[in-house]
Design a protein around this motif. Structure first.
Motif, PDB file in Angstrom:
ATOM      1  N   LEU A 135      -4.750   9.926  21.330  1.00  0.00           N
ATOM      2  CA  LEU A 135      -5.510   8.570  20.943  1.00  0.00           C
ATOM      3  C   LEU A 135      -5.903   8.667  19.611  1.00  0.00           C
ATOM      4  O   LEU A 135      -5.943   7.798  18.809  1.00  0.00           O
ATOM      5  N   ALA A 136      -6.381   9.541  18.942  1.00  0.00           N
ATOM      6  CA  ALA A 136      -6.822   9.468  17.587  1.00  0.00           C
ATOM      7  C   ALA A 136      -5.787   9.242  16.499  1.00  0.00           C
ATOM      8  O   ALA A 136      -5.996   8.430  15.657  1.00  0.00           O
ATOM      9  N   LEU A 137      -4.292   9.693  16.836  1.00  0.00           N
ATOM     10  CA  LEU A 137      -3.314   9.310  16.089  1.00  0.00           C
ATOM     11  C   LEU A 137      -2.594   7.773  16.175  1.00  0.00           C
ATOM     12  O   LEU A 137      -2.008   7.208  15.579  1.00  0.00           O
ATOM     13  N   THR A 138      -3.193   7.113  17.447  1.00  0.00           N
ATOM     14  CA  THR A 138      -2.438   5.950  17.882  1.00  0.00           C
ATOM     15  C   THR A 138      -3.533   4.858  17.906  1.00  0.00           C
ATOM     16  O   THR A 138      -3.004   3.646  17.815  1.00  0.00           O
ATOM     17  N   ALA A 139      -4.895   5.188  17.872  1.00  0.00           N
ATOM     18  CA  ALA A 139      -5.727   3.977  18.102  1.00  0.00           C
ATOM     19  C   ALA A 139      -6.030   3.173  16.829  1.00  0.00           C
ATOM     20  O   ALA A 139      -5.926   3.820  15.681  1.00  0.00           O
ATOM     21  N   GLU A 140      -6.037   1.922  17.118  1.00  0.00           N
ATOM     22  CA  GLU A 140      -6.487   1.289  15.742  1.00  0.00           C
ATOM     23  C   GLU A 140      -7.758   1.680  14.919  1.00  0.00           C
ATOM     24  O   GLU A 140      -7.867   1.524  13.896  1.00  0.00           O
ATOM     25  N   SER A 141      -8.691   2.144  15.581  1.00  0.00           N
ATOM     26  CA  SER A 141      -9.864   2.897  15.017  1.00  0.00           C
ATOM     27  C   SER A 141      -9.791   4.309  14.683  1.00  0.00           C
ATOM     28  O   SER A 141     -10.798   5.041  14.141  1.00  0.00           O
ATOM     29  N   GLY A 142      -8.540   4.712  14.613  1.00  0.00           N
ATOM     30  CA  GLY A 142      -8.253   6.157  14.318  1.00  0.00           C
ATOM     31  C   GLY A 142      -7.646   6.240  13.216  1.00  0.00           C
ATOM     32  O   GLY A 142      -7.535   5.365  12.194  1.00  0.00           O
ATOM     33  N   VAL A 143      -6.411   7.127  13.175  1.00  0.00           N
ATOM     34  CA  VAL A 143      -5.849   7.368  11.815  1.00  0.00           C
ATOM     35  C   VAL A 143      -5.018   6.133  11.366  1.00  0.00           C
ATOM     36  O   VAL A 143      -5.002   6.093  10.107  1.00  0.00           O
ATOM     37  N   PRO A 144      -4.259   5.585  12.252  1.00  0.00           N
ATOM     38  CA  PRO A 144      -3.742   4.292  11.626  1.00  0.00           C
ATOM     39  C   PRO A 144      -4.622   3.433  11.047  1.00  0.00           C
ATOM     40  O   PRO A 144      -4.375   2.790   9.869  1.00  0.00           O
ATOM     41  N   GLY A 145      -5.874   3.034  11.319  1.00  0.00           N
ATOM     42  CA  GLY A 145      -6.794   2.357  10.705  1.00  0.00           C
ATOM     43  C   GLY A 145      -7.015   2.904   9.232  1.00  0.00           C
ATOM     44  O   GLY A 145      -6.993   2.153   8.179  1.00  0.00           O
ATOM     45  N   LEU A 146      -7.390   3.926   9.147  1.00  0.00           N
ATOM     46  CA  LEU A 146      -7.680   4.543   7.836  1.00  0.00           C
ATOM     47  C   LEU A 146      -6.632   4.662   7.130  1.00  0.00           C
ATOM     48  O   LEU A 146      -6.780   4.224   5.901  1.00  0.00           O
ATOM     49  N   ALA A 147      -5.470   5.081   7.421  1.00  0.00           N
ATOM     50  CA  ALA A 147      -4.302   5.008   6.674  1.00  0.00           C
ATOM     51  C   ALA A 147      -3.863   3.358   5.946  1.00  0.00           C
ATOM     52  O   ALA A 147      -3.636   3.438   5.152  1.00  0.00           O
ATOM     53  N   LEU A 148      -4.200   2.573   6.994  1.00  0.00           N
ATOM     54  CA  LEU A 148      -3.942   1.017   6.565  1.00  0.00           C
ATOM     55  C   LEU A 148      -4.947   0.704   5.543  1.00  0.00           C
ATOM     56  O   LEU A 148      -4.576   0.175   4.428  1.00  0.00           O
ATOM     57  N   LEU A 149      -6.258   1.107   5.586  1.00  0.00           N
ATOM     58  CA  LEU A 149      -7.243   0.913   4.446  1.00  0.00           C
ATOM     59  C   LEU A 149      -6.903   1.576   3.099  1.00  0.00           C
ATOM     60  O   LEU A 149      -6.924   1.142   2.135  1.00  0.00           O
ATOM     61  N   VAL A 150      -6.595   2.991   3.366  1.00  0.00           N
ATOM     62  CA  VAL A 150      -6.250   3.565   1.946  1.00  0.00           C
ATOM     63  C   VAL A 150      -5.163   3.060   1.592  1.00  0.00           C
ATOM     64  O   VAL A 150      -4.791   2.825   0.149  1.00  0.00           O
ATOM     65  N   GLY A 151      -3.720   2.835   2.376  1.00  0.00           N
ATOM     66  CA  GLY A 151      -2.603   2.257   1.797  1.00  0.00           C
ATOM     67  C   GLY A 151      -2.855   0.926   1.140  1.00  0.00           C
ATOM     68  O   GLY A 151      -2.278   0.544  -0.026  1.00  0.00           O
ATOM     69  N   GLY A 152      -3.654   0.128   1.824  1.00  0.00           N
ATOM     70  CA  GLY A 152      -3.865  -1.309   1.199  1.00  0.00           C
ATOM     71  C   GLY A 152      -4.597  -1.277  -0.181  1.00  0.00           C
ATOM     72  O   GLY A 152      -4.143  -2.078  -1.031  1.00  0.00           O
TER      73      GLY A 152
END
Length: 469
Positions: free
Chosen positions: A295-312
């Motif tokens: 769940l931490a690796l696939t949730a929007e408020s988890g790792v993907p959200g943080l990665a999208l923020l950093v990448g953006g």
């Protein structure tokens, strides 16, 4: 209590209280006195002599009032309570009848089931044993979330209303109160930065702490939060060089909002990115505690959200500042990589079928657009900081244009006082609401994805026989 325990809600245990039916009242009185069990089960109507007596007393009164139920240790005579118009004690007996009706009956025994804090079990067990009852720890039912009781922390208590107003913290999540305390004060200060205004807020909070007016009892509990917000306004006011507006009476330690609006906007966006990143980190911890690594690796408020923020952010910085050649490709690579687990998480939430692909695409687009809008929502930190300085400048200019004669000086003083008072009241209210809005919509949406249930123990005051008379 260790730091890890303070950061999480109090550990709960599913318990059952087994008592003889003839001792049910004594056991319930003990439970109500300790106030440590959140009893489960549907409450009964409380039908019985106590409720009938209470209804007769209430029907005889023309003006109703709130009744606070209370109990005596010994079972009272209902007829005597009615004769003495002891409404509180009658209401207490009605509550006992309602709770007794929620018990599971097995022969001569009654079983009361509920949740209790782990630390309260020894005293509870000892008390029940003296009454011939037993406390049994049960296995928590699968899929049912225990109620949440936040760990006591004197420094955090004044800021609890900022959390509880939003909702109950889920049992598995981290207590967000320290994060809320810091971020709320930071955002309030940045939008309302003024040494004079902040000092007045601090003084008002100190006066509130000493007030004994019962009408201010609720506000008095949160005076440290008010003082902390005022102190933050003083700090940012010193950085802005503002004392009751841009009076130029203080040196500018960082930037003057009216002179450097672009830098202030950049600082606000940077602060927003930092707060969102911390929010995502807490969200990752919460998702892991709620559903594990998947769940931490696939949730929007988890790792993907943080990665999208950093990448953006890396992508924007690379394009806008012409940074090193690797920055933009690295940002795009992080964003692309983050979309993969996000798609998997969104796909797991769909019902499948032909519409699943469309639902996932819409979900990804919605995530990207909301992240973009959330980042730029923090531009209001600069907008309201700039507005505060601009209103102060207008008030100062209006007052200054009246000076030059004794009557004009008096009119200038009146103009400044009235203008500043109105601006102080309106801006203080608006900034308080805007800081709360950023807290709830931009930050809490990362922290929480489900609702909790507050710990609500069965608790009634116990009074002596003499007091009852």
């Amino acid at each position: 209590m260790e730091l890890a325990e303070r950061a999480l809600p109090v550990r709960m245990r599913r318990v059952a209280v087994v008592a003889l039916a003839e001792r049910a009242r004594d056991v319930l009185v003990a439970i109500a006195h300790l106030g440590v069990i959140d009893l489960s089960g549907p409450l009964g109507s409380g039908e019985g002599p106590a409720l009938e007596a209470l209804r007769r007393l209430e029907s005889a009164r023309r003006i109703g009032s709130t009744i606070t139920p209370a109990l005596t240790r010994q079972a009272p005579d209902v007829a005597d309570l009615e004769r003495r118009e002891a409404r509180e004690l009658l209401a207490g007996e009605v509550e006992l009848d309602r709770r007794r009706a929620s018990a599971v009956t097995h022969g001569d025994f009654l079983v009361f089931v509920g949740w209790a804090p782990q630390g309260a079990l020894p005293e509870l067990r000892e008390t029940l044993q003296r009454l011939g009852a037993a406390l049994v720890e049960l296995r928590a039912p699968w899929g049912r979330q225990p109620p949440t009781l936040l760990a006591p922390a004197p420094a955090a208590e004044p800021f609890r209303p900022l959390v509880t107003t939003y909702g109950a913290v889920p049992y598995d999540d981290v207590d967000p109160t320290p994060f809320v305390a810091v971020t709320y004060c930071l955002m309030f200060g940045m939008m309302f930065g003024d040494v004079g205004d902040g000092a007045l807020i601090v003084l008002a909070a100190l006066a509130l702490s000493r007030s004994r007016n019962p009408r201010l009892a609720t506000l008095r509990k949160v005076w440290p939060m008010i003082a902390a917000a005022g102190a933050s306004a003083v700090l940012f006011g010193a950085l802005y060089g503002e004392l009751f507006g841009p009076t130029k009476l203080l040196p500018t330690l960082w930037l003057a909002p009216l002179d450097s609006p672009t830098r202030l906007l950049a600082a606000a966006i940077a602060a927003g990115v930092g707060l969102l990143a911390v929010g995502y980190v807490i969200g990752i911890v919460n998702r892991f505690r709620e559903g594990g690594a998947l769940l931490a690796l696939t949730a929007e408020s988890g790792v993907p959200g943080l990665a999208l923020l950093v990448g953006g952010i890396l992508t924007v910085l690379g394009i806008a500042t012409h940074a090193a050649a690797w920055v933009t490709p690295a940002g795009l690579a992080i964003v692309t990589t983050a979309v993969v687990p996000l798609v998997l998480g969104l796909r797991a939430e769909t019902a499948g079928g032909a519409t699943a692909i469309l639902e996932v695409l819409i979900g990804v687009l919605d995530t990207l657009l909301r992240l973009f809008s959330n980042v730029f929502s923090f531009a209001r930190l600069a907008a309201f900081g700039l507005m505060h300085a601009a209103i102060g400048h207008v008030v100062l200019h209006a007052a200054g244009s009246l000076t030059g004669s004794p009557l004009g000086d008096l009119a200038a003083a009146a103009t400044f006082t009235v203008g500043w008072t109105v601006a102080f009241a309106l801006e203080g209210l608006v900034v308080s609401v805007q800081a709360l809005r950023l807290e709830y919509y931009e930050l809490f949406s990362r922290l929480f994805v489900r609702d909790g249930r507050p710990f609500s123990p069965f608790r009634l005051p116990l009074i002596s026989t003499e007091e009852a008379r």
